[in-house]
Design a protein around this motif. Structure first.
Motif, PDB file in Angstrom:
ATOM      1  N   SER A 197       0.827  -1.214   0.000  1.00 52.67           N
ATOM      2  CA  SER A 197       0.000   0.000   0.000  1.00 52.67           C
ATOM      3  C   SER A 197       0.863   1.266   0.000  1.00 52.67           C
ATOM      4  O   SER A 197       0.335   2.367   0.078  1.00 52.67           O
ATOM      5  CB  SER A 197      -0.922   0.000   1.225  1.00 52.67           C
ATOM      6  N   GLN A 198       2.168   1.109  -0.108  1.00 45.94           N
ATOM      7  CA  GLN A 198       3.095   2.249  -0.148  1.00 45.94           C
ATOM      8  C   GLN A 198       3.792   2.297  -1.508  1.00 45.94           C
ATOM      9  O   GLN A 198       4.104   1.250  -2.082  1.00 45.94           O
ATOM     10  CB  GLN A 198       4.167   2.098   0.948  1.00 45.94           C
ATOM     11  N   PRO A 199       4.069   3.492  -2.017  1.00 46.50           N
ATOM     12  CA  PRO A 199       4.819   3.578  -3.275  1.00 46.50           C
ATOM     13  C   PRO A 199       6.259   3.111  -3.064  1.00 46.50           C
ATOM     14  O   PRO A 199       6.805   3.249  -1.968  1.00 46.50           O
ATOM     15  CB  PRO A 199       4.766   5.065  -3.632  1.00 46.50           C
ATOM     16  N   LYS A 200       6.857   2.540  -4.087  1.00 43.31           N
ATOM     17  CA  LYS A 200       8.267   2.146  -4.068  1.00 43.31           C
ATOM     18  C   LYS A 200       9.017   3.109  -4.974  1.00 43.31           C
ATOM     19  O   LYS A 200       8.624   3.336  -6.115  1.00 43.31           O
ATOM     20  CB  LYS A 200       8.454   0.711  -4.553  1.00 43.31           C
ATOM     21  N   THR A 201      10.084   3.700  -4.446  1.00 43.99           N
ATOM     22  CA  THR A 201      10.802   4.729  -5.193  1.00 43.99           C
ATOM     23  C   THR A 201      12.282   4.388  -5.337  1.00 43.99           C
ATOM     24  O   THR A 201      12.844   3.629  -4.551  1.00 43.99           O
ATOM     25  CB  THR A 201      10.677   6.093  -4.493  1.00 43.99           C
ATOM     26  N   LEU A 202      12.879   5.008  -6.334  1.00 44.07           N
ATOM     27  CA  LEU A 202      14.312   4.938  -6.591  1.00 44.07           C
ATOM     28  C   LEU A 202      14.858   3.520  -6.580  1.00 44.07           C
ATOM     29  O   LEU A 202      15.704   3.146  -5.774  1.00 44.07           O
ATOM     30  CB  LEU A 202      15.065   5.812  -5.581  1.00 44.07           C
ATOM     31  N   LEU A 203      14.374   2.711  -7.525  1.00 40.81           N
ATOM     32  CA  LEU A 203      14.796   1.320  -7.657  1.00 40.81           C
ATOM     33  C   LEU A 203      15.730   1.157  -8.851  1.00 40.81           C
ATOM     34  O   LEU A 203      15.659   1.915  -9.822  1.00 40.81           O
ATOM     35  CB  LEU A 203      13.582   0.413  -7.867  1.00 40.81           C
ATOM     36  N   GLN A 204      16.575   0.162  -8.770  1.00 40.36           N
ATOM     37  CA  GLN A 204      17.390  -0.233  -9.914  1.00 40.36           C
ATOM     38  C   GLN A 204      17.237  -1.738 -10.094  1.00 40.36           C
ATOM     39  O   GLN A 204      17.373  -2.499  -9.134  1.00 40.36           O
ATOM     40  CB  GLN A 204      18.858   0.117  -9.707  1.00 40.36           C
ATOM     41  N   VAL A 205      16.934  -2.159 -11.323  1.00 38.13           N
ATOM     42  CA  VAL A 205      16.780  -3.572 -11.649  1.00 38.13           C
ATOM     43  C   VAL A 205      17.957  -3.964 -12.536  1.00 38.13           C
ATOM     44  O   VAL A 205      18.269  -3.271 -13.504  1.00 38.13           O
ATOM     45  CB  VAL A 205      15.451  -3.836 -12.387  1.00 38.13           C
ATOM     46  N   ILE A 206      18.613  -5.084 -12.192  1.00 39.45           N
ATOM     47  CA  ILE A 206      19.757  -5.569 -12.953  1.00 39.45           C
ATOM     48  C   ILE A 206      19.477  -7.012 -13.356  1.00 39.45           C
ATOM     49  O   ILE A 206      19.320  -7.880 -12.498  1.00 39.45           O
ATOM     50  CB  ILE A 206      21.054  -5.492 -12.127  1.00 39.45           C
ATOM     51  N   ASP A 241      18.719  -8.694  -9.845  1.00 44.00           N
ATOM     52  CA  ASP A 241      18.937  -7.940  -8.610  1.00 44.00           C
ATOM     53  C   ASP A 241      18.003  -6.740  -8.583  1.00 44.00           C
ATOM     54  O   ASP A 241      17.783  -6.077  -9.599  1.00 44.00           O
ATOM     55  CB  ASP A 241      20.375  -7.443  -8.503  1.00 44.00           C
ATOM     56  N   LEU A 242      17.480  -6.473  -7.409  1.00 48.15           N
ATOM     57  CA  LEU A 242      16.636  -5.306  -7.181  1.00 48.15           C
ATOM     58  C   LEU A 242      17.331  -4.484  -6.105  1.00 48.15           C
ATOM     59  O   LEU A 242      17.550  -4.970  -4.991  1.00 48.15           O
ATOM     60  CB  LEU A 242      15.248  -5.734  -6.721  1.00 48.15           C
ATOM     61  N   ARG A 243      17.731  -3.254  -6.451  1.00 49.84           N
ATOM     62  CA  ARG A 243      18.473  -2.400  -5.511  1.00 49.84           C
ATOM     63  C   ARG A 243      17.709  -1.110  -5.260  1.00 49.84           C
ATOM     64  O   ARG A 243      16.994  -0.628  -6.128  1.00 49.84           O
ATOM     65  CB  ARG A 243      19.841  -2.027  -6.073  1.00 49.84           C
ATOM     66  N   ARG A 253      18.578  -6.946  -3.129  1.00 53.20           N
ATOM     67  CA  ARG A 253      17.930  -8.248  -2.959  1.00 53.20           C
ATOM     68  C   ARG A 253      18.054  -9.008  -4.282  1.00 53.20           C
ATOM     69  O   ARG A 253      17.825  -8.447  -5.352  1.00 53.20           O
ATOM     70  CB  ARG A 253      16.443  -8.105  -2.633  1.00 53.20           C
ATOM     71  N   HIS A 254      18.398 -10.285  -4.175  1.00 55.30           N
ATOM     72  CA  HIS A 254      18.434 -11.150  -5.362  1.00 55.30           C
ATOM     73  C   HIS A 254      17.057 -11.760  -5.526  1.00 55.30           C
ATOM     74  O   HIS A 254      16.455 -12.227  -4.571  1.00 55.30           O
ATOM     75  CB  HIS A 254      19.474 -12.252  -5.196  1.00 55.30           C
TER      76      HIS A 254
END
Length: 107
Positions: free
Chosen positions: A26-35, A79-81, A93-94
């Motif tokens: 229920s919260q927005p997720k911000t500033l992510l990097q997907v590798i 990877d999610l950073r 997180r892998h």
């Protein structure tokens, strides 16, 4: 996180990949990097920065890569950073998003 179906390609064609990152909270997720850690036949890992995924929504990342040789490729590591909330440190997180790509000889 999940991956869309990967269709076989012929040697010399471009492989199109899609990763869907979901935010079930229920919260927005911000500033992510997907590798996406691609196998050796497809070159360096692919990276994407995502500014925002709203609550109960998803982000679709579609990208293309070229293969350097024929074969059957298996990989699963993504990877999610994030550096949220202050941007001082990375948290990583892998995730498993199994993939199988077939690059065959053109007919």
């Amino acid at each position: 996180m999940r991956r869309s179906t990967i269709y076989p390609i012929s040697a010399g064609d471009t492989l199109t990949l899609e990763i869907i990152v979901e935010n079930p909270t229920s919260q927005p997720k911000t500033l992510l990097q997907v590798i996406d850690h691609l196998p050796d036949g497809f070159g360096k890992p692919a990276k994407r920065s995502i500014e925002l995924i709203p609550p109960q929504d998803s982000y679709s990342w579609i990208y293309s890569t070229d293969s350097t040789q024929r074969g059957i490729y298996h990989w699963s590591k993504v990877d999610l950073r994030t550096a949220t909330p202050l941007g001082l440190f990375w948290s990583s997180r892998h995730r498993v998003a199994k993939a199988k790509a077939i690059d065959s000889l053109a007919e």
